[in-house]
Design a protein around this motif. Structure first.
Motif, PDB file in Angstrom:
ATOM      1  N   LYS A  89      -8.385   8.267   5.090  1.00 52.02           N
ATOM      2  CA  LYS A  89      -9.288   9.419   5.161  1.00 52.02           C
ATOM      3  C   LYS A  89      -9.735   9.883   3.780  1.00 52.02           C
ATOM      4  O   LYS A  89     -10.882  10.281   3.605  1.00 52.02           O
ATOM      5  CB  LYS A  89      -8.615  10.582   5.911  1.00 52.02           C
ATOM      6  CG  LYS A  89      -8.402  10.297   7.394  1.00 52.02           C
ATOM      7  CD  LYS A  89      -7.730  11.466   8.090  1.00 52.02           C
ATOM      8  CE  LYS A  89      -6.245  11.508   7.857  1.00 52.02           C
ATOM      9  NZ  LYS A  89      -5.761  12.493   6.919  1.00 52.02           N
TER      10      LYS A  89
ATOM     11  N   ARG B 205       0.970  24.950   6.157  1.00 44.30           N
ATOM     12  CA  ARG B 205       1.175  23.494   6.028  1.00 44.30           C
ATOM     13  C   ARG B 205       2.597  23.186   5.535  1.00 44.30           C
ATOM     14  O   ARG B 205       3.255  22.297   6.060  1.00 44.30           O
ATOM     15  CB  ARG B 205       0.133  22.919   5.054  1.00 44.30           C
ATOM     16  CG  ARG B 205       0.229  21.417   4.886  1.00 44.30           C
ATOM     17  CD  ARG B 205      -0.753  20.900   3.830  1.00 44.30           C
ATOM     18  NE  ARG B 205      -0.595  19.480   3.646  1.00 44.30           N
ATOM     19  CZ  ARG B 205      -1.313  18.552   4.285  1.00 44.30           C
ATOM     20  NH1 ARG B 205      -2.258  18.901   5.114  1.00 44.30           N
ATOM     21  NH2 ARG B 205      -1.078  17.275   4.086  1.00 44.30           N
TER      22      ARG B 205
ATOM     23  N   ARG C 236      -9.461  16.258   8.935  1.00 41.24           N
ATOM     24  CA  ARG C 236      -8.897  16.698  10.219  1.00 41.24           C
ATOM     25  C   ARG C 236      -9.449  18.055  10.650  1.00 41.24           C
ATOM     26  O   ARG C 236      -9.735  18.920   9.836  1.00 41.24           O
ATOM     27  CB  ARG C 236      -7.354  16.796  10.198  1.00 41.24           C
ATOM     28  CG  ARG C 236      -6.657  15.488   9.875  1.00 41.24           C
ATOM     29  CD  ARG C 236      -5.169  15.607  10.193  1.00 41.24           C
ATOM     30  NE  ARG C 236      -4.420  14.439   9.779  1.00 41.24           N
ATOM     31  CZ  ARG C 236      -4.367  13.303  10.470  1.00 41.24           C
ATOM     32  NH1 ARG C 236      -5.019  13.188  11.598  1.00 41.24           N
ATOM     33  NH2 ARG C 236      -3.638  12.283  10.036  1.00 41.24           N
TER      34      ARG C 236
ATOM     35  N   SER D  71      -5.301  18.191  16.846  1.00 38.67           N
ATOM     36  CA  SER D  71      -4.360  18.876  17.760  1.00 38.67           C
ATOM     37  C   SER D  71      -4.357  18.205  19.132  1.00 38.67           C
ATOM     38  O   SER D  71      -3.307  18.069  19.763  1.00 38.67           O
ATOM     39  CB  SER D  71      -4.729  20.354  17.904  1.00 38.67           C
ATOM     40  OG  SER D  71      -4.507  21.025  16.697  1.00 38.67           O
TER      41      SER D  71
ATOM     42  N   GLN E 210      -0.637  17.006  19.055  1.00 40.06           N
ATOM     43  CA  GLN E 210       0.143  17.895  19.925  1.00 40.06           C
ATOM     44  C   GLN E 210      -0.093  17.537  21.398  1.00 40.06           C
ATOM     45  O   GLN E 210       0.817  17.652  22.212  1.00 40.06           O
ATOM     46  CB  GLN E 210      -0.227  19.359  19.654  1.00 40.06           C
ATOM     47  CG  GLN E 210       0.427  19.948  18.388  1.00 40.06           C
ATOM     48  CD  GLN E 210      -0.029  19.298  17.103  1.00 40.06           C
ATOM     49  OE1 GLN E 210      -1.231  19.234  16.836  1.00 40.06           O
ATOM     50  NE2 GLN E 210       0.916  18.792  16.314  1.00 40.06           N
TER      51      GLN E 210
ATOM     52  N   ARG F 196       2.836   3.915  -0.309  1.00 36.08           N
ATOM     53  CA  ARG F 196       2.575   4.925  -1.341  1.00 36.08           C
ATOM     54  C   ARG F 196       3.867   5.367  -2.006  1.00 36.08           C
ATOM     55  O   ARG F 196       3.846   5.954  -3.076  1.00 36.08           O
ATOM     56  CB  ARG F 196       1.906   6.161  -0.710  1.00 36.08           C
ATOM     57  CG  ARG F 196       0.439   5.986  -0.466  1.00 36.08           C
ATOM     58  CD  ARG F 196      -0.158   7.267   0.042  1.00 36.08           C
ATOM     59  NE  ARG F 196       0.561   7.736   1.234  1.00 36.08           N
ATOM     60  CZ  ARG F 196       0.051   8.528   2.162  1.00 36.08           C
ATOM     61  NH1 ARG F 196      -1.171   8.980   2.008  1.00 36.08           N
ATOM     62  NH2 ARG F 196       0.741   8.886   3.206  1.00 36.08           N
TER      63      ARG F 196
HETATM   64  N1  Z5A Z   1      -1.557  17.380  12.241  1.00 34.28           N
HETATM   65  C1  Z5A Z   1      -1.228  17.706  13.544  1.00 34.28           C
HETATM   66  O1  Z5A Z   1      -0.188  17.292  14.051  1.00 34.28           O
HETATM   67  N2  Z5A Z   1      -2.056  18.509  14.257  1.00 34.28           N
HETATM   68  C2  Z5A Z   1      -3.190  19.043  13.740  1.00 34.28           C
HETATM   69  O2  Z5A Z   1      -3.900  19.782  14.409  1.00 34.28           O
HETATM   70  C3  Z5A Z   1      -3.514  18.688  12.380  1.00 34.28           C
HETATM   71  C4  Z5A Z   1      -2.674  17.858  11.680  1.00 34.28           C
HETATM   72  C5  Z5A Z   1      -4.756  19.231  11.762  1.00 34.28           C
HETATM   73  C6  Z5A Z   1      -0.835  16.163   7.959  1.00 34.28           C
HETATM   74  O3  Z5A Z   1      -2.101  15.606   8.008  1.00 34.28           O
HETATM   75  C7  Z5A Z   1      -0.136  15.990   9.268  1.00 34.28           C
HETATM   76  O4  Z5A Z   1      -0.513  17.038  10.169  1.00 34.28           O
HETATM   77  C8  Z5A Z   1      -0.469  14.713   9.955  1.00 34.28           C
HETATM   78  C9  Z5A Z   1      -1.135  15.105  11.253  1.00 34.28           C
HETATM   79  C10 Z5A Z   1      -0.655  16.502  11.475  1.00 34.28           C
HETATM   80  N3  Z5A Z   1       0.761  14.086  10.285  1.00 34.28           N
HETATM   81  N4  Z5A Z   1       1.227  13.074  10.162  1.00 34.28           N
HETATM   82  N5  Z5A Z   1       1.943  12.238  10.160  1.00 34.28           N
HETATM   83  P1  Z5A Z   1      -2.657  14.820   6.729  1.00 34.28           P
HETATM   84  O5  Z5A Z   1      -3.971  14.304   7.144  1.00 34.28           O
HETATM   85  O6  Z5A Z   1      -2.601  15.688   5.551  1.00 34.28           O
HETATM   86  O7  Z5A Z   1      -1.577  13.658   6.527  1.00 34.28           O
HETATM   87  P2  Z5A Z   1      -1.582  12.165   6.900  1.00 34.28           P
HETATM   88  O8  Z5A Z   1      -2.264  11.810   8.152  1.00 34.28           O
HETATM   89  O9  Z5A Z   1      -0.147  11.809   6.801  1.00 34.28           O
HETATM   90  O10 Z5A Z   1      -2.473  11.564   5.763  1.00 34.28           O
HETATM   91  P3  Z5A Z   1      -2.326  10.166   5.143  1.00 34.28           P
HETATM   92  O11 Z5A Z   1      -1.221   9.330   5.612  1.00 34.28           O
HETATM   93  O12 Z5A Z   1      -2.393  10.421   3.699  1.00 34.28           O
HETATM   94  O13 Z5A Z   1      -3.597   9.439   5.699  1.00 34.28           O
HETATM   95  P4  Z5A Z   1      -4.938   9.126   4.999  1.00 34.28           P
HETATM   96  O14 Z5A Z   1      -5.418  10.324   4.201  1.00 34.28           O
HETATM   97  O15 Z5A Z   1      -5.812   8.622   6.032  1.00 34.28           O
HETATM   98  O16 Z5A Z   1      -4.578   7.965   4.034  1.00 34.28           O
HETATM   99  P5  Z5A Z   1      -5.009   7.740   2.530  1.00 34.28           P
HETATM  100  O17 Z5A Z   1      -4.169   8.611   1.606  1.00 34.28           O
HETATM  101  O18 Z5A Z   1      -6.451   7.763   2.360  1.00 34.28           O
HETATM  102  O19 Z5A Z   1      -4.501   6.260   2.420  1.00 34.28           O
HETATM  103  C11 Z5A Z   1      -3.137   5.942   2.570  1.00 34.28           C
HETATM  104  C12 Z5A Z   1      -2.780   4.756   1.683  1.00 34.28           C
HETATM  105  O20 Z5A Z   1      -3.431   3.599   2.184  1.00 34.28           O
HETATM  106  C13 Z5A Z   1      -3.242   4.920   0.241  1.00 34.28           C
HETATM  107  O21 Z5A Z   1      -2.293   4.335  -0.610  1.00 34.28           O
HETATM  108  C14 Z5A Z   1      -4.555   4.144   0.209  1.00 34.28           C
HETATM  109  O22 Z5A Z   1      -4.824   3.637  -1.065  1.00 34.28           O
HETATM  110  C15 Z5A Z   1      -4.307   3.038   1.222  1.00 34.28           C
HETATM  111  N6  Z5A Z   1      -5.520   2.636   1.925  1.00 34.28           N
HETATM  112  C16 Z5A Z   1      -6.472   3.453   2.398  1.00 34.28           C
HETATM  113  N7  Z5A Z   1      -7.452   2.739   3.019  1.00 34.28           N
HETATM  114  C17 Z5A Z   1      -7.073   1.449   2.933  1.00 34.28           C
HETATM  115  C18 Z5A Z   1      -7.666   0.222   3.392  1.00 34.28           C
HETATM  116  N8  Z5A Z   1      -8.836   0.208   4.060  1.00 34.28           N
HETATM  117  N9  Z5A Z   1      -7.009  -0.913   3.151  1.00 34.28           N
HETATM  118  C19 Z5A Z   1      -5.827  -0.901   2.486  1.00 34.28           C
HETATM  119  N10 Z5A Z   1      -5.219   0.219   2.012  1.00 34.28           N
HETATM  120  C20 Z5A Z   1      -5.838   1.370   2.237  1.00 34.28           C
END
Ligand code: Z5A
Length: 209
Positions: free
Chosen positions: A19, A53, A98, A103, A107, A150
């Motif tokens: 994201k 959060r 998000r 949710s 949830q 990560r």
């Molecule tokens: N939550 C909920 O339960 N209910 C709700 O209503 C809301 C949220 C709003 C926090 O959200 C938590 O809250 C989440 C849902 C819940 N819970 N969990 N688990 P968040 O969005 O802040 O946290 P997250 O989902 O854990 O984010 P994340 O893991 O950081 O996802 P991301 O932002 O999509 O990932 P990223 O940081 O962009 O990428 C992750 C890693 O992958 C990073 O090292 C990138 O370099 C790598 N990456 C990204 N894209 C690629 C591709 N295409 N190929 C290879 N590697 C990649």
């Protein structure tokens, strides 16, 4: 649901969907059109929301699903009323990492809470849906591997089991099927470059339409 003068876009997906990269690319896309862009995230995005959060994610305490849902909506109400609606009224582009769909997915799908409960809170305290939602869809194992690579400590929700994340993914895909006009699924299993390219193509088609 309320309509607005600005543009409201959310980015959704499971763990490690990418994201952050996509949000930055969308911001650049709109800034190149001289739009004022506001980026935010959920839960969080305001001082109060960021405290919520912390309560939700940086704790070892068990939180019952109803309390988890209410805290998500407390953060969302604060964000909607103090940031989203004012920015849209000023004609800005609001990009959020998000929104309420999370949710329904986490949830609803993950915890098994009834959709009717979530809809009731949405109607009572949010009253707006994004104009466009980009659902970054990646298999659970692939997404979890990215998130774990990560090397950061996993938060309370990230420590859930594979079944939970499968249910989250299924709920997201069901939402995209139910609301194809608003929610566009992107294949996020691809390289970051290809994901961004697909997202920008969807965005351009959506703006043209
Ligand atoms: N939550 C909920 O339960 N209910 C709700 O209503 C809301 C949220 C709003 C926090 O959200 C938590 O809250 C989440 C849902 C819940 N819970 N969990 N688990 P968040 O969005 O802040 O946290 P997250 O989902 O854990 O984010 P994340 O893991 O950081 O996802 P991301 O932002 O999509 O990932 P990223 O940081 O962009 O990428 C992750 C890693 O992958 C990073 O090292 C990138 O370099 C790598 N990456 C990204 N894209 C690629 C591709 N295409 N190929 C290879 N590697 C990649």
């Amino acid at each position: 649901m309320e309509t607005s003068r600005g543009i409201f876009i959310s980015i959704e997906g499971g763990e490690g969907a990418g994201k952050t990269t996509v949000l930055n690319a969308i911001r650049a896309y709109f800034e190149a059109q001289n739009c004022a862009v506001v980026c935010t995230r959920e839960p969080g995005g305001t001082v109060v929301g960021e405290r919520i959060r912390e309560t939700l994610l940086a704790t070892d305490q068990a939180i019952v699903p109803d309390a988890e849902l209410l805290l998500m909506f407390a953060s969302r109400a604060q964000l909607t009323q103090t940031l989203v609606l004012p920015a849209l009224a000023e004609g800005k582009v609001v990009l959020t990492d998000r929104f309420t769909d999370a949710s329904f997915a986490y949830q609803g799908g993950g915890r098994g809470l009834p959709v009717s409960k979530i809809e009731a809170l949405e109607n009572a305290f949010v009253g707006i849906r994004p104009d466009l939602t980009l659902l970054l869809d990646v298999g659970v194992a692939q997404g979890m591997a990215r998130a774990q690579a990560r090397g950061q400590q996993l938060d309370r929700i990230e420590q859930e089991q594979t079944d939970f994340f499968q249910n989250v993914r299924s709920a997201y895909l069901a939402l995209a099927e139910q609301q194809p006009q608003r929610i566009k699924r992107i294949d996020a299993s691809q390289s970051p470059e290809q994901v961004v390219s697909d997202v920008l193509a969807v965005l351009a088609a959506w703006q043209a339409g």
